[in-house]
Design a protein around this motif. Sequence first.
Motif, PDB file in Angstrom:
ATOM      1  N   TYR A   1       0.848  -1.193   0.000  1.00  0.00           N
ATOM      2  CA  TYR A   1       0.000   0.000   0.000  1.00  0.00           C
ATOM      3  C   TYR A   1       0.882   1.241   0.000  1.00  0.00           C
ATOM      4  O   TYR A   1       2.044   1.201   0.402  1.00  0.00           O
ATOM      5  CB  TYR A   1      -0.888   0.057   1.249  1.00  0.00           C
ATOM      6  N   SER A   2       0.299   2.341  -0.415  1.00  0.00           N
ATOM      7  CA  SER A   2       0.923   3.644  -0.190  1.00  0.00           C
ATOM      8  C   SER A   2      -0.071   4.514   0.569  1.00  0.00           C
ATOM      9  O   SER A   2      -1.293   4.377   0.392  1.00  0.00           O
ATOM     10  CB  SER A   2       1.324   4.297  -1.514  1.00  0.00           C
ATOM     11  N   GLN A   3       0.437   5.391   1.441  1.00  0.00           N
ATOM     12  CA  GLN A   3      -0.412   6.222   2.280  1.00  0.00           C
ATOM     13  C   GLN A   3      -1.072   7.329   1.465  1.00  0.00           C
ATOM     14  O   GLN A   3      -0.487   7.872   0.520  1.00  0.00           O
ATOM     15  CB  GLN A   3       0.413   6.832   3.421  1.00  0.00           C
ATOM     16  N   GLY A   4      -2.300   7.660   1.863  1.00  0.00           N
ATOM     17  CA  GLY A   4      -3.022   8.719   1.190  1.00  0.00           C
ATOM     18  C   GLY A   4      -2.506  10.096   1.564  1.00  0.00           C
ATOM     19  O   GLY A   4      -1.913  10.290   2.625  1.00  0.00           O
ATOM     20  N   GLN A   5      -2.747  11.054   0.682  1.00  0.00           N
ATOM     21  CA  GLN A   5      -2.358  12.440   0.901  1.00  0.00           C
ATOM     22  C   GLN A   5      -3.595  13.327   0.825  1.00  0.00           C
ATOM     23  O   GLN A   5      -4.610  12.952   0.236  1.00  0.00           O
ATOM     24  CB  GLN A   5      -1.336  12.882  -0.166  1.00  0.00           C
ATOM     25  N   GLY A   6      -3.510  14.514   1.413  1.00  0.00           N
ATOM     26  CA  GLY A   6      -4.603  15.469   1.312  1.00  0.00           C
ATOM     27  C   GLY A   6      -5.882  14.929   1.923  1.00  0.00           C
ATOM     28  O   GLY A   6      -5.922  14.546   3.095  1.00  0.00           O
ATOM     29  N   GLN A   7      -6.944  14.877   1.114  1.00  0.00           N
ATOM     30  CA  GLN A   7      -8.247  14.424   1.613  1.00  0.00           C
ATOM     31  C   GLN A   7      -8.223  12.963   2.053  1.00  0.00           C
ATOM     32  O   GLN A   7      -9.095  12.519   2.803  1.00  0.00           O
ATOM     33  CB  GLN A   7      -9.315  14.618   0.534  1.00  0.00           C
ATOM     34  N   PHE A   8      -7.221  12.200   1.590  1.00  0.00           N
ATOM     35  CA  PHE A   8      -7.116  10.793   1.970  1.00  0.00           C
ATOM     36  C   PHE A   8      -6.026  10.556   3.020  1.00  0.00           C
ATOM     37  O   PHE A   8      -5.585   9.428   3.218  1.00  0.00           O
ATOM     38  CB  PHE A   8      -6.841   9.930   0.739  1.00  0.00           C
ATOM     39  N   SER A   9      -5.595  11.617   3.693  1.00  0.00           N
ATOM     40  CA  SER A   9      -4.576  11.482   4.726  1.00  0.00           C
ATOM     41  C   SER A   9      -5.073  10.537   5.827  1.00  0.00           C
ATOM     42  O   SER A   9      -6.202  10.646   6.302  1.00  0.00           O
ATOM     43  CB  SER A   9      -4.264  12.856   5.329  1.00  0.00           C
ATOM     44  N   GLY A  10      -4.226   9.588   6.207  1.00  0.00           N
ATOM     45  CA  GLY A  10      -4.595   8.600   7.205  1.00  0.00           C
ATOM     46  C   GLY A  10      -5.314   7.398   6.636  1.00  0.00           C
ATOM     47  O   GLY A  10      -5.661   6.467   7.379  1.00  0.00           O
TER      48      GLY A  10
ATOM     49  N   LEU B   1     -14.808   5.367  -0.062  1.00  0.00           N
ATOM     50  CA  LEU B   1     -14.215   5.761   1.211  1.00  0.00           C
ATOM     51  C   LEU B   1     -14.065   4.555   2.123  1.00  0.00           C
ATOM     52  O   LEU B   1     -13.036   4.396   2.810  1.00  0.00           O
ATOM     53  CB  LEU B   1     -15.082   6.834   1.880  1.00  0.00           C
ATOM     54  N   GLN B   2     -15.057   3.675   2.121  1.00  0.00           N
ATOM     55  CA  GLN B   2     -14.994   2.478   2.953  1.00  0.00           C
ATOM     56  C   GLN B   2     -13.840   1.570   2.532  1.00  0.00           C
ATOM     57  O   GLN B   2     -13.161   0.978   3.380  1.00  0.00           O
ATOM     58  CB  GLN B   2     -16.317   1.719   2.881  1.00  0.00           C
ATOM     59  N   GLU B   3     -13.604   1.467   1.231  1.00  0.00           N
ATOM     60  CA  GLU B   3     -12.503   0.624   0.742  1.00  0.00           C
ATOM     61  C   GLU B   3     -11.154   1.232   1.089  1.00  0.00           C
ATOM     62  O   GLU B   3     -10.181   0.504   1.309  1.00  0.00           O
ATOM     63  CB  GLU B   3     -12.636   0.423  -0.764  1.00  0.00           C
TER      64      GLU B   3
END
Length: 284
Positions: free
Chosen positions: A215-224, A247-249
């Motif tokens: 996986y790679s970590q989310g940025q901005g609105q997908f942080s965390g 969002l659930q996925e």
Amino acid sequence: MRRVKIQLIACLPLTFGGLFWPSLLSANTLPPLMLAAQYQQQDNLSDYWVSEKLDGVRAYWDGERLYTRQGHPINAPEWFIHRLPPIPLDGELWLGRGRFAELSGIVRTQQPDHQAWQSVSYQLFDLPSQLSTFDQRLADLKHLTEQLDLPWLNVVAHEKFANHQALQQRLEQLSQAGAEGLMLHRGSAYHQLGRSDDLLKYKLYEDTEAVIIGYSQGQGQFSGLMGALVVRLNDGKTFKIGSGFSLQERQNPPAIGQTITFRYNGKTANGLPRFARFMRVREE
């Protein structure tokens, strides 16, 4: 058991254009399914029956039980299957366009959720053990469902097109409405095991499978949250898929080691899929 099965078939009040034989699956046996090849423009398009490619779970009925494409039993409620005939059926369990994830959750449960199954339909598209052409099998499927008269049992709608332009127009119309694409089945073809040019799939995009390796970590609105899946193709190439997720996925991404299906539009000069978009986790 086999003697009873044959007697039941002989006593069915149905008239078909071919013969049936029982096809009960044994443990670890893959269902004898006909698989589609990719569509290439056809000169004899009027030879094919065309239907919508449903976004559901492939379901093979062996006369006693439903199985997935990989041969795993589907724990459907007794009321859903008890009036199905003792002959093989091929079709798709379906909730509607864009509802595959919801359907997958319903089908995967060990103890069936009877209320959830009320919304599931079994959309038939073949009688795999009948010794006749698809023209005849399709007619017999319609006759079969009319006699059984079950609200959740239907035949996938089929139509014919005179030329590629009309077919392309229909594909674009259905795709805009959320459909996956089209299936083309040659009317004169007999049922075959495995992939065949007598059954074709036609989409506005291509799709294939890959294994999740990270996986790679989310940025901005997908942080965390999960930002992208790192996947490996069959040829060993690796890349990231960062779109197509709910969002659930993103909150609960598929597990490492699982196989996913994704869509794409062509490939780069390095052989990697362009505009890759997550579709679903493959049914195991």
